[in-house]
Design an enzyme around this catalytic site. Sequence first.
Site, mmCIF file in Angstrom:
data_model
loop_
_atom_site.group_PDB
_atom_site.id
_atom_site.type_symbol
_atom_site.label_atom_id
_atom_site.label_comp_id
_atom_site.label_asym_id
_atom_site.label_seq_id
_atom_site.Cartn_x
_atom_site.Cartn_y
_atom_site.Cartn_z
ATOM 1 N N TYR A 141 27.030 -17.993 -19.921
ATOM 2 C CA TYR A 141 26.388 -17.894 -21.230
ATOM 3 C C TYR A 141 26.892 -16.707 -22.037
ATOM 4 O O TYR A 141 26.772 -16.693 -23.250
ATOM 5 C CB TYR A 141 24.869 -17.758 -21.067
ATOM 6 C CG TYR A 141 24.124 -19.056 -20.903
ATOM 7 C CD1 TYR A 141 24.430 -19.930 -19.874
ATOM 8 C CD2 TYR A 141 23.098 -19.396 -21.776
ATOM 9 C CE1 TYR A 141 23.724 -21.107 -19.715
ATOM 10 C CE2 TYR A 141 22.392 -20.572 -21.633
ATOM 11 C CZ TYR A 141 22.705 -21.422 -20.601
ATOM 12 O OH TYR A 141 22.001 -22.599 -20.451
ATOM 13 N N LYS A 190 28.048 -21.930 -5.810
ATOM 14 C CA LYS A 190 29.121 -22.908 -5.586
ATOM 15 C C LYS A 190 30.264 -22.141 -4.925
ATOM 16 O O LYS A 190 31.387 -22.063 -5.433
ATOM 17 C CB LYS A 190 29.529 -23.542 -6.934
ATOM 18 C CG LYS A 190 30.468 -24.717 -6.815
ATOM 19 C CD LYS A 190 29.826 -25.991 -6.264
ATOM 20 C CE LYS A 190 30.878 -27.071 -6.058
ATOM 21 N NZ LYS A 190 30.362 -28.258 -5.349
ATOM 22 N N ASP A 222 25.240 -28.399 -5.729
ATOM 23 C CA ASP A 222 25.123 -29.866 -5.712
ATOM 24 C C ASP A 222 24.142 -30.323 -4.631
ATOM 25 O O ASP A 222 23.325 -31.225 -4.840
ATOM 26 C CB ASP A 222 26.498 -30.547 -5.567
ATOM 27 C CG ASP A 222 27.384 -29.926 -4.497
ATOM 28 O OD1 ASP A 222 26.997 -28.889 -3.926
ATOM 29 O OD2 ASP A 222 28.455 -30.488 -4.209
ATOM 30 N N ASP A 246 19.495 -22.999 -15.303
ATOM 31 C CA ASP A 246 19.108 -23.786 -16.477
ATOM 32 C C ASP A 246 18.993 -25.254 -16.083
ATOM 33 O O ASP A 246 17.996 -25.922 -16.364
ATOM 34 C CB ASP A 246 20.159 -23.602 -17.581
ATOM 35 C CG ASP A 246 19.833 -24.419 -18.811
ATOM 36 O OD1 ASP A 246 18.664 -24.414 -19.233
ATOM 37 O OD2 ASP A 246 20.749 -25.088 -19.343
ATOM 38 N N ASP A 250 15.327 -27.728 -15.272
ATOM 39 C CA ASP A 250 14.956 -28.974 -15.965
ATOM 40 C C ASP A 250 14.770 -30.104 -14.953
ATOM 41 O O ASP A 250 13.842 -30.897 -15.055
ATOM 42 C CB ASP A 250 16.030 -29.388 -16.985
ATOM 43 C CG ASP A 250 15.731 -28.870 -18.377
ATOM 44 O OD1 ASP A 250 15.217 -27.734 -18.491
ATOM 45 O OD2 ASP A 250 16.001 -29.589 -19.361
HETATM 46 C C1 IPM Z 1 16.334 -22.772 -21.749
HETATM 47 C C2 IPM Z 1 17.097 -23.440 -22.871
HETATM 48 C C3 IPM Z 1 18.118 -22.460 -23.428
HETATM 49 C C4 IPM Z 1 19.048 -22.084 -22.301
HETATM 50 C C5 IPM Z 1 18.891 -22.963 -24.645
HETATM 51 C C6 IPM Z 1 17.991 -23.413 -25.764
HETATM 52 C C7 IPM Z 1 19.863 -21.926 -25.149
HETATM 53 O O1 IPM Z 1 17.669 -24.617 -22.453
HETATM 54 O O2 IPM Z 1 15.662 -21.758 -22.010
HETATM 55 O O3 IPM Z 1 16.410 -23.259 -20.624
HETATM 56 O O4 IPM Z 1 19.999 -22.825 -22.018
HETATM 57 O O5 IPM Z 1 18.831 -21.042 -21.700
HETATM 58 MN MN MN Z 2 17.208 -25.135 -20.389
#
Ligand code: IPM
Ligand code: MN
Length: 370
Positions: A141, A190, A222, A246, A250
């Site tokens: 990032y 990884k 993975d 990240d 999710d």
């Molecule tokens: C999160 C989001 C952010 C990230 C984006 C919006 C930049 O997806 O906080 O997980 O990737 O960190």
């Molecule tokens: Mn995210």
Amino acid sequence: MKKQVAVLPGDGIGQEVMNGALEVLKAVEDHYGHQFKVVQADIGGVAIDHHGTPLPKETLEACKQSDAVLLGAVGGPKWNDVPVEIRPEKGLLGIRKELGLFGNLRPIKTFEALVDASPLKQSVVQGVDFIIVRELTGGLYFGEPRERRGKNQEVAVDTLRYEKKEIEKVVRKAFELASKRRKKLTSVDKANVLESSRMWREVVDQIAPEYPDVEVEHLLVDVAAMKLIYQPNQFDVMVTENMFGDILSDEASMLTGSLGMLPSASLREDDFGLYEPVHGSAPDIAGKGQANPLGMVLSVAMMLRHSFGMKEEADMVEAAVEEILRTGARTADLAGNQIVPVSKTKEMIDLVVEQMKPNYAMSGILAAYL
Ligand code: IPM
Ligand code: MN
């Protein structure tokens, strides 16, 4: 206790869920006699509209002068065509970096009342309770160079760069957490491919002897993605670099039924932190008053606990959320394909606040007799 909170609602449903969170904060104030001074500021798209930048200096200043920050969400289609340097997401990345918030805690906990809401089998999601610790201010990032090259801009470069000390900080935080929980740390990398991952593994193994009661496991990312779905109960604390964290968070959110439920804390070494739901600005439902505010509400609870040391207050907010879910309150995202009455954002908040009133149980009993 007196505390100052910088409040950055941001874009889309950010504003709606933040309004709810502030009502919950007010209820904590009333209940315990605390004083929370709220200082509002712009971030993301709304800040681009008002100040021409997603992270105005005033916003950063307000955060630095506060004891903690609450953030809603940033981004939306309105700002799709702004130059990359000022995209709404840059506001979020910028604030994390500027405030030094290297450790992102994302708890993944299934609520008993919501085991049906997950697309996975009950037997898989029942009792899931772990925390992802995501490194937040390094890696892909932020690594340099990041650019387009070539005569026709046909080459794109991002850089995955870590310094040992960056890894040490976040890994220590994860060990600390694990030592106060079920004492298992899973480090995700990884290392079969990436140099940065080999160093990550080395750091974890170097720190491990300082925490002899914590069992350490290394997993390739993975494999970790697969195990999250097939045996999520085996995790207690998982620590990983920025982008892996990240993606995995999710994925893990689906264990709890909805991304709308998940809170997060972004911390530095002292008590200061930024608290935000894991979900985004959800432009498709923004302005409709339908968003699930519980991820934001649970972020308030994390703030009370981590930044203000208010354990009882945090427990109370979390218990209120648990209780309204138990009694069947559901926003649309939690209803799935079941036919149940669906509550709007404001109704969910009213239920949480009502639940937190000291005489709630009594008034229920009285009502039964009147
Ligand atoms: C999160 C989001 C952010 C990230 C984006 C919006 C930049 O997806 O906080 O997980 O990737 O960190
Ligand atoms: Mn995210």
